[in-house]
Structures are given as structure tokens and as C-alpha cells.
Design an enzyme around this catalytic site. Structure first.
Site, PDB file in Angstrom:
ATOM      1  N   THR A 348       0.858  -1.181   0.000  1.00 19.18           N
ATOM      2  CA  THR A 348       0.000   0.000   0.000  1.00 19.18           C
ATOM      3  C   THR A 348       0.896   1.234   0.000  1.00 19.18           C
ATOM      4  OG1 THR A 348      -1.601  -1.186   1.393  1.00 19.18           O
ATOM      5  CG2 THR A 348      -1.827   1.184   1.304  1.00 19.18           C
ATOM      6  N   GLY A 430       0.733  -1.436   5.759  1.00 18.64           N
ATOM      7  CA  GLY A 430       1.127  -2.758   6.216  1.00 18.64           C
ATOM      8  C   GLY A 430       0.016  -3.776   6.242  1.00 18.64           C
ATOM      9  N   GLY A 431      -0.963  -3.683   5.326  1.00 15.24           N
ATOM     10  CA  GLY A 431      -1.988  -4.700   5.206  1.00 15.24           C
ATOM     11  C   GLY A 431      -2.711  -4.970   6.503  1.00 15.24           C
TER      12      GLY A 431
END
Length: 525
Positions: A348, A430-431
Site C-alpha cells: 500500500t 502494512g496490510g
């Protein structure tokens, strides 16, 4: 103040405007837009679009975004949902009939309609000053002339290159190879797409030649995507959610993002006095890990398209948090919750901008996994996200794949407000880590009184399914103690996330910090 004898970076201080993001070219472009008379929204969009050229493995025009922002002179925080939907003909039954239990990551079944471009065009029109032509010009120039590949980008490119398939290999490899650090990457196809959007707005992307390029590529691979799916894409205004921790209000974007999970996690952690613990000790890591397991279990069961679930307010309920906190054994790890049936990721980009009138923008933008689905449109090289892998195939689940539905999203922008005043836009890429990252960020600031840059630099830990991931900043003694408490320790090769933040101080000075885990920086003037 940091120890000036040791390597590190200081906070950036300025008075007129500031940007913090994961690539310096994007930060510089954002400041250039401010200098041209643009506001924070203009600058954030210009920088974000450029990040799709600087970090194509992370984001691009085929992805989604979420935005939190306030208008100049206001402390009301607004939310915009720029996430796309599954094709109208998508069916979970069809995938279950093939014997699948999850949505395949690198297939057209995982490709949802891109929502970010519609959101950017809407925000430029309703909140910006300059208009699309000026906002998109820097990204057009860099897409044509090229961008030298930065070190962290090269690392991620190497890790994700195997995902690239078909035309994507032609567009995102150079002579069939992953680019080296410093090698120049160009994307003339995307430059042309941006030129058309600058001239004709969102319809240039969602209809005509550009949309047909994406649709033809997907349908040739068996996708159910139609021209109506693209033309009907529309961002939506939302009402933010919030919760307080030590007098500071954490403001999150509502579902279908996972921001509510961060608020629940903080409400659980309120039942433990973290401030008396060693900030880098096993006790703190353990309590946070146990709270994470509980909060994420709730996320996995209830976070979905808001049109299909009404449980988000439960995440704000202090009684529910108290009951969950009571399940935590301070000395022993509990078994992990059932593994996710929907995919998670670490890829991201995030950008935050504050302008001289103190409009603040917190914007996060992604194509989900590294290089998304690995599918790029033939002519223009638009990488398609695989955000549809965020759906579950579990029958009856609120996040079950269905036509026209938005999947659960891991990407979340954040803002902090104190005494009803906007004090800090921030994000932690960071998902799945992001809700934990938001809570740890706020805990570092309040429980341990760390400086802004030190708050970002500090080692991270994450209870990720059946393992407890630690960054290498933790000592062997801490790792051993956590193992003895029942945690399955894993030291991850890839750092956990990447944060960016701008504090708006009471005296009006802007204070920026940027994560050394990425290539970027904070810049101000």
C-alpha cells in the site's frame, strides 16, 4: 530528543505546508502543488498518483483509496470511500462449484472495479483548488521521462515480480528483468491515460478506449467485467468512526475498511496499564498480541460492505471490549483465532499533507498484493488490483463475494483529534497489520511519551494468525520470554509496515515524521 551520536533522522519542522509519504519525489511534488496555490487535497492527489509510478508494485490507477480530511478552518473530519465493487455478475457459488475455498489471488475473479480514479476526480472537483490538469501534470511528466527505482521499491519489486503475467511482464519488467536500484522505470501508457483524465475527467477512465482496454484484458481471461460495471463506479461520502485513548480521539474510516478494528483494540488495551511496562519488553508485546487476536477475530466475522452489515457500531462498545479484555491471560498466549478465509497483504502507499490553512488530508491508496492481481491491461499497462481476494466464499458471511459488493479492505487512513481540534493526520501501511499499527502508534505517543519520529522508528510486533512476528529490534531475551509464554515467534524478513505523520502543534508549527522502513521523507516549507 534523539541521541545525535547515533544514526537516525529528526522530525521535520515547518510553518506553511508539509507532506509525509513513502517516496521523496511524491513529497516534493506535493509541496510544488502547494506552492502553485493548490490546497492539501490537490497536493495529496498529485503525490498519490505519482506514487503509482514511483512504487508500481504498491499502487496504481487500477486500485482503490480511502480518504479522511478536514476543510480549512474546520475541525470536522470527513471521509470518502474510493473502493470499487465486484463485477455485477460475480458469484461465490460459481467459485465454490469449482472446489475453491478462497478467491484466487491472480485471477480475474479477484479483480474488483478500480475506485481510486473516480474518488480523485471527485475530490479534485469538490475540495481542490487547481483542477485535474494541474494536479496530474507532474505524474504525466514522470511517467514519460521515468523514475529511478528506489532501494525499498527494488526490494519489493523483486519479491513481487513472479506475480506479473502476460502484458504485465512487458509493462513492468525492463528487457524481461526486474529493474535494479537506480534503473529508470517509464510508463508511457499510463502517461497517456493521465493525459486523457486531465482533459475529460473520470469518464475518460471509466468509458471509451481506456475502460475497454481493461475490460478486454479481463474478459479474455474469463472475467465477468462489463462496461456498465466500470461506468457505474462511484465513490461515496461516509461518516468517520472514533474512539478515545488517554484523551486523544482516534478517527478512522468506517467499513468496508478495517479501521473499526483499531478502535476496538484500543478499547481492549485500556484495561491494561501499558505505561508501566517496558515499551520494548515482552509484557507489552504479549498484551498487545492477545488483544490483537481478539479484535481481529471480530474483524474477520463482521467487517464488510456497510450495505451488507450493521455490526460496526459494536466495535465502539466499551462493554464488549471489557468482556474481551477479561479473556486475556497476562502470562499465557491463547490459541490464534481461526485463519482468515480472505487474503491479507502488505502492499500500500500512504500520503498525508497539511497546507497553510491547516486543511489536513490522510490518504491511502493500494492495488492490494504486490503488483495486485499481476494482470495489466494490454495497451496502457494499467495494473488491476486483486482486492476481490478480500471477500470470503463462506456462505452467508456478511463479506461473502457477491456482484456489486465492496470487499473488506485492509487499508485505513487515520487522524488524531484532541480537544475537538485536528492534531495529526497519520497512516501506518502494512496490510492486516494496520489496526495494530495505529494502536501502537498512539500508545507510543501517549503511554511512553515518545517523540513523533521515535514513535515511528520503534520496533514492531504483530500477532498474525498462528505466529507472532517480531522485527529485529527486539532482544533475544524478549523473544525467549515470549516463546515461553506460548507464542510462536517469527522474525520477518520484510519490515512491518511503514508510517507517515504530521503533527499540527498548538503553536501552529508543523512537525513531520517518515518511516525509515520506506524510501520516503517528510518535507515542509
Amino acid at each position: 530528543m534523539r541521541d545525535l551520536h547515533k544514526p537516525g533522522r529528526s522530525e521535520v519542522l515547518a510553518t506553511e505546508g508539509m507532506c509525509a509519504t513513502s517516496h521523496p519525489l511524491a513529497a516534493k511534488v506535493a509541496l510544488d502543488i502547494l506552492a502553485q496555490g493548490g490546497n492539501a487535497m490537490d497536493a495529496a492527489i498529485a503525490g498519490a498518483v505519482l506514487l503509482g509510478i514511483c512504487e508500481p508494485q504498491m499502487t496504481g490507477l487500477g486500485g482503490d483509496c480511502f480518504v479522511l480530511f478536514n476543510r480549512a478552518g474546520e475541525d470536522k473530519i470527513r471521509a470518502l470511500n474510493g473502493s470499487g465493487r465486484a463485477p455485477s455478475m460475480a458469484q461465490a457459488d460459481a467459485l465454490r462449484a469449482k472446489g475453491l475455498s478462497t478467491v484466487p489471488l491472480n485471477s480475474p475473479d479477484a479483480v474488483t472495479i478500480p475506485g481510486a480514479v473516480d474518488a480523485f476526480c471527485y475530490l479534485a472537483d469538490t475540495e481542490g483548488n487547481l483542477g485535474l490538469e494541474a494536479i496530474l501534470q507532474p505524474a504525466i511528466r514522470y511517467a514519460e521521462q521515468g523514475v529511478p527505482v528506489a532501494p525499498r521499491v527494488a526490494f519489493d519489486w523483486q519479491n513481487g515480480a513472479a506475480t506479473l503475467q502476460g502484458a504485465a511482464r512487458d509493462h513492468y519488467l525492463i528487457n524481461g528483468k526486474v529493474p535494479d536500484i537506480g534503473q529508470v522505470f517509464r510508463s508511457p501508457g499510463q502517461a497517456e491515460v493521465l493525459r486523457q483524465i486531465a482533459r475529460r475527467g473520470r469518464d475518460a477512465f471509466y468509458s471509451g478506449d481506456i475502460a475497454q482496454d481493461m475490460i478486454s484484458t479481463l474478459t479474455a481471461m474469463g472475467g465477468a467485467h462489463t462496461a456498465d460495471d466500470f461506468q457505474n463506479t462511484k465513490c461515496t461520502e461516509s461518516t468517520p468512526m472514533s474512539g478515545k485513548y488517554h484523551g486523544i480521539e482516534l478517527v478512522e474510516h468506517p467499513p468496508n475498511g478495517q479501521g473499526a478494528t483499531a478502535i476496538l483494540l484500543l478499547n481492549i488495551l485500556k484495561h491494561f496499564d501499558l505505561s508501566r511496562m517496558d515499551p520494548l519488553g515482552a509484557e507489552r508485546v504479549h498484551i498487545e498480541a492477545e488483544a490483537t487476536k481478539l479484535a481481529y477475530d471480530a474483524r474477520n466475522r463482521f467487517i464488510a460492505d456497510p450495505d451488507h452489515t450493521a455490526r460496526a457500531e459494536r466495535f465502539l462498545d466499551p462493554e464488549a471490549a471489557a468482556k474481551l479484555a477479561a479473556l486475556i491471560d497476562p502470562k499465557r498466549a491463547m490459541p490464534a483465532a481461526a485463519p482468515l478465509t480472505e487474503a491479507i497483504h502488505k502492499d500500500t502507499v500512504y500520503i498525508t499533507v497539511v497546507d497553510q490553512n491547516r486543511m489536513a488530508v490522510s490518504l491511502i491508496y493500494s492495488i492490494f498484493h504486490g503488483f495486485g492481481s499481476g494482470i495489466a491491461s494490454e495497451k496502457y499497462g494499467i495494473l488491476m488490483q486483486n482486492r476481490g481476494a478480500g471477500f470470503t466464499l463462506q456462505p452467508g458471511h456478511p463479506n461473502e463475494l457477491s456482484g456489486g459488493k465492496r470487499p473488506m479492505h485492509t487499508i485505513i487512513p487515520g487522524m488524531l483529534r484532541q480537544n475537538d481540534r485536528v492534531m495529526m493526520p497519520f497512516g501506518v501501511m502494512g496490510g492486516a497489520y494496520q489496526p495494530t499499527g495505529h494502536t501502537r502508534f498512539l500508545s507510543n505517543l501517549t503511554d511512553f511519551d515518545l517523540g513523533l519520529q521515535e514513535t515511528i522508528n520503534a520496533p514492531r510486533a504483530f500477532a498474525d494468525g498462528s505466529v507472532l512476528k517480531l522485527e529485529r529490534g527486539y532482544s533475544d531475551a524478549v523473544s525467549k520470554q515470549l516463546s515461553e509464554m506460548g507464542h510462536n515467534i517469527q522474525f520477518s524478513e520484510t519490515p512491518l509496515g511503514g508510517a507517515q505523520a504530521i503533527r499540527i502543534r498548538d503553536d501552529g508549527v508543523l512537525e513531520g515524521a517518515s518511516d525509515p522502513r520506506k524510501d520516503g521523507c517528510a518535507l515542509g516549507y
